[in-house]
Design a protein around this motif. Structure first.
Motif, short mmCIF file in Angstrom:
data_model
loop_
_atom_site.label_atom_id
_atom_site.label_comp_id
_atom_site.label_asym_id
_atom_site.label_seq_id
_atom_site.Cartn_x
_atom_site.Cartn_y
_atom_site.Cartn_z
N ILE A 127 6.23 17.32 24.63
CA ILE A 127 5.67 18.25 23.63
C ILE A 127 5.39 19.57 24.35
CG2 ILE A 127 3.84 18.67 21.96
CD1 ILE A 127 3.47 15.60 21.86
N ARG A 128 5.98 20.65 23.83
CA ARG A 128 5.91 21.93 24.50
C ARG A 128 5.02 22.89 23.73
NH1 ARG A 128 9.99 25.80 24.20
NH2 ARG A 128 11.41 24.25 23.32
N ILE A 129 4.15 23.62 24.46
CA ILE A 129 3.34 24.71 23.90
C ILE A 129 3.94 26.00 24.43
CG2 ILE A 129 1.04 25.70 23.62
CD1 ILE A 129 1.25 22.86 22.59
N GLY A 130 4.66 26.71 23.58
CA GLY A 130 5.39 27.89 24.06
C GLY A 130 6.48 27.45 25.01
N THR A 131 6.43 27.91 26.26
CA THR A 131 7.43 27.52 27.27
C THR A 131 6.90 26.46 28.22
OG1 THR A 131 6.71 29.30 28.74
CG2 THR A 131 8.49 29.82 27.18
N LYS A 132 5.65 26.00 28.05
CA LYS A 132 5.02 25.06 28.97
C LYS A 132 4.92 23.68 28.33
CE LYS A 132 2.21 28.57 31.33
NZ LYS A 132 2.85 28.44 32.65
N TYR A 133 5.26 22.65 29.11
CA TYR A 133 5.11 21.28 28.65
C TYR A 133 3.66 20.85 28.85
CZ TYR A 133 10.14 20.90 28.30
OH TYR A 133 11.44 21.08 27.94
N LYS A 134 3.03 20.39 27.78
CA LYS A 134 1.61 20.07 27.82
C LYS A 134 1.34 18.58 27.59
CE LYS A 134 -2.81 20.98 27.88
NZ LYS A 134 -3.48 21.30 29.15
N PHE A 135 2.12 17.92 26.70
CA PHE A 135 1.84 16.52 26.36
C PHE A 135 3.13 15.70 26.36
CE2 PHE A 135 -0.95 19.30 23.78
CZ PHE A 135 -2.18 18.96 24.33
N GLN A 136 2.93 14.38 26.34
CA GLN A 136 4.00 13.43 26.05
C GLN A 136 3.52 12.49 24.96
OE1 GLN A 136 5.13 11.51 29.74
NE2 GLN A 136 6.75 13.03 30.13
N GLY A 137 4.44 12.09 24.07
CA GLY A 137 4.02 11.25 22.96
C GLY A 137 5.17 10.45 22.38
N ARG A 138 4.88 9.72 21.29
CA ARG A 138 5.88 8.87 20.61
C ARG A 138 6.00 9.30 19.14
NH1 ARG A 138 3.43 3.18 21.37
NH2 ARG A 138 1.54 4.43 21.25
N PRO A 139 7.23 9.28 18.60
CA PRO A 139 7.41 9.69 17.20
C PRO A 139 6.95 8.60 16.25
CG PRO A 139 9.50 9.01 18.16
CD PRO A 139 8.50 8.96 19.27
N GLY A 140 6.61 9.00 15.03
CA GLY A 140 6.20 8.05 14.00
C GLY A 140 5.96 8.78 12.70
N THR A 141 5.20 8.15 11.80
CA THR A 141 4.87 8.79 10.51
C THR A 141 3.38 8.69 10.27
OG1 THR A 141 5.28 6.72 9.32
CG2 THR A 141 7.13 8.28 9.52
N GLN A 142 2.86 9.63 9.50
CA GLN A 142 1.45 9.64 9.13
C GLN A 142 1.33 10.18 7.72
OE1 GLN A 142 -1.28 8.60 10.86
NE2 GLN A 142 -2.62 9.14 9.17
N GLY A 143 0.88 9.31 6.79
CA GLY A 143 0.75 9.74 5.40
C GLY A 143 2.08 10.12 4.79
N GLY A 144 3.16 9.44 5.17
CA GLY A 144 4.48 9.74 4.60
C GLY A 144 5.15 10.93 5.23
N LYS A 145 4.57 11.51 6.28
CA LYS A 145 5.16 12.68 6.94
C LYS A 145 5.50 12.34 8.38
CE LYS A 145 2.68 16.07 4.14
NZ LYS A 145 1.77 17.24 4.15
N VAL A 146 6.51 13.03 8.91
CA VAL A 146 6.90 12.82 10.31
C VAL A 146 5.75 13.29 11.20
CG1 VAL A 146 8.54 13.43 12.11
CG2 VAL A 146 9.33 13.11 9.76
N ALA A 147 5.41 12.48 12.21
CA ALA A 147 4.30 12.81 13.10
C ALA A 147 4.64 12.37 14.51
CB ALA A 147 3.02 12.13 12.62
N ILE A 148 3.81 12.75 15.45
CA ILE A 148 3.97 12.31 16.84
C ILE A 148 2.60 11.98 17.41
CG2 ILE A 148 3.89 14.68 17.74
CD1 ILE A 148 5.91 13.70 19.88
N GLN A 149 2.51 10.88 18.10
CA GLN A 149 1.25 10.44 18.71
C GLN A 149 1.23 10.84 20.17
OE1 GLN A 149 -0.22 6.40 17.90
NE2 GLN A 149 -0.52 6.15 20.10
N ILE A 150 0.19 11.55 20.58
CA ILE A 150 0.09 12.02 21.98
C ILE A 150 -0.41 10.87 22.84
CG2 ILE A 150 -1.11 13.61 23.53
CD1 ILE A 150 -1.15 15.62 21.23
#
Length: 336
Positions: A300-323
């Motif tokens: 997961i990138r903030i601007g040009t810097k990598y800040k987090f790593q996570g896994r894809p999924g869904t939340q409330g019927g919407k695409v989401a990612i868990q950090i």
């Protein structure tokens, strides 16, 4: 000549001094006597100076701020031209303060937690009657003779001065947080013995103008009451606390502004390298193989810097990612 002065004299000054000695205008023996005599300064032990010059300057700054606050407060309350200015800040025995004020005056005795002891806000009758006259619908005129206050007048003035003491706390907050509370109102100074007669007090005098009436308001602060916080009345301590307060406010404002800033957050499923020809010939249904596995973490990138790593999924019927992980600060895109 060096024996007469520690300063270096010019040749013209030396010539003028020699000429004065030779002509008899100056006597060498008297000059020598002046320099050898011990300098004696009278000291009155009844007027012991308990407040340093630095502390007096700090008290002056505090009460100059209070004068500005009082000017604003009473201008709104009395709806007329009001002006308060600090006329003087002195230290003297309590008995001398009592003898310096009128035999009949308005004395507001108050306490200020956490300070232990009582202090006095003394209001000249001219000023007190002018306030009463304005509050009761008059033009702000005063009376020539003060014989005391009626119950109604006492209640009206107590209400006004209770609020003015709350403002007093604002004037002190940068040096010492206090909570002033009015405890009683007296008109005869002889019945008000808050400290021993020889106790040193700081007396702050305000020059007061209400409409066309002028007078004086005094605040009497006994040294014994202020003694626990005397160290905080030094200019260095007071100015440093002001800087800390100002820095804290600036930091709070900066944090609030940063919280409102909008920044792009990009979750990368993976990357792949293809030729320009392959890119041009892409069509619906084609598959691009990424460099990540289906169960691997996403960057997961903030601007040009990598800040987090996570896994894809869904939340409330919407695409989401868990950090799942916070990366080290400063990792650029090419470091991944």
């Amino acid at each position: 000549m060096a024996a007469l002065s520690s300063e270096v004299l010019s040749q013209n000054e030396i010539d003028a001094l020699l000429a004065a000695l030779s002509s008899g205008e100056m006597n060498a023996e008297e000059m020598k006597k002046d320099f050898t005599e011990k300098k004696v300064r009278l000291y009155d032990f009844k007027r012991a100076l308990r407040f340093s010059k630095d502390q007096i300057r700090t008290l002056t700054r505090i009460h100059e701020n209070y004068a500005r606050l009082l000017t604003t407060y009473f201008s709104a309350q009395l709806r007329t031209l009001v002006r308060f200015t600090v006329a003087s800040v002195d230290q003297l025995p309590y008995d001398e303060f009592i003898r310096s004020i009128p035999k009949m005056t308005i004395l507001n005795v108050f306490e200020a937690d956490p300070l232990e002891g009582r202090m006095v806000l003394e209001v000249n009758p001219n000023v007190g009657y002018a306030m009463l006259d304005r509050l009761l619908g008059g033009q702000g005129s005063s009376q020539s003779k003060f014989t005391g206050l009626t119950e109604i007048e006492t209640m009206v003035l107590e209400r006004v001065f209770r609020k003015s003491l709350r403002i007093y706390a604002d004037a002190w907050k940068d040096a010492v947080p206090i909570d002033p509370v009015l405890t009683m109102t007296e008109t005869n100074p002889q019945f008000m013995q808050i400290v021993s007669p020889n106790e040193t007090v700081a007396v702050i005098s305000f020059s007061t103008k209400i409409a066309d009436t002028t007078g004086v308001i005094n605040i009497c602060l006994p040294h014994v009451v202020l003694e626990p916080v005397m160290v905080k009345l030094s200019a260095h301590y007071w100015l440093s606390s002001q800087k800390k307060t100002r820095d804290k406010k600036e930091m709070t404002v900066l944090q609030e502004r940063v919280k409102k800033a909008h920044i792009p957050i990009i979750a990368e499923l993976g990357t792949a390298t293809i030729s320009v020809g392959e890119f041009i010939n892409l069509s619906s249904g084609d598959i691009i193989q990424l460099n990540t596995k289906k169960d691997s973490s996403m960057n997961i990138r903030i601007g040009t810097k990598y800040k987090f790593q996570g896994r894809p999924g869904t939340q409330g019927g919407k695409v989401a990612i868990q950090i799942d992980k916070v990366l080290d600060e400063g990792m650029e895109e090419d470091e991944q």
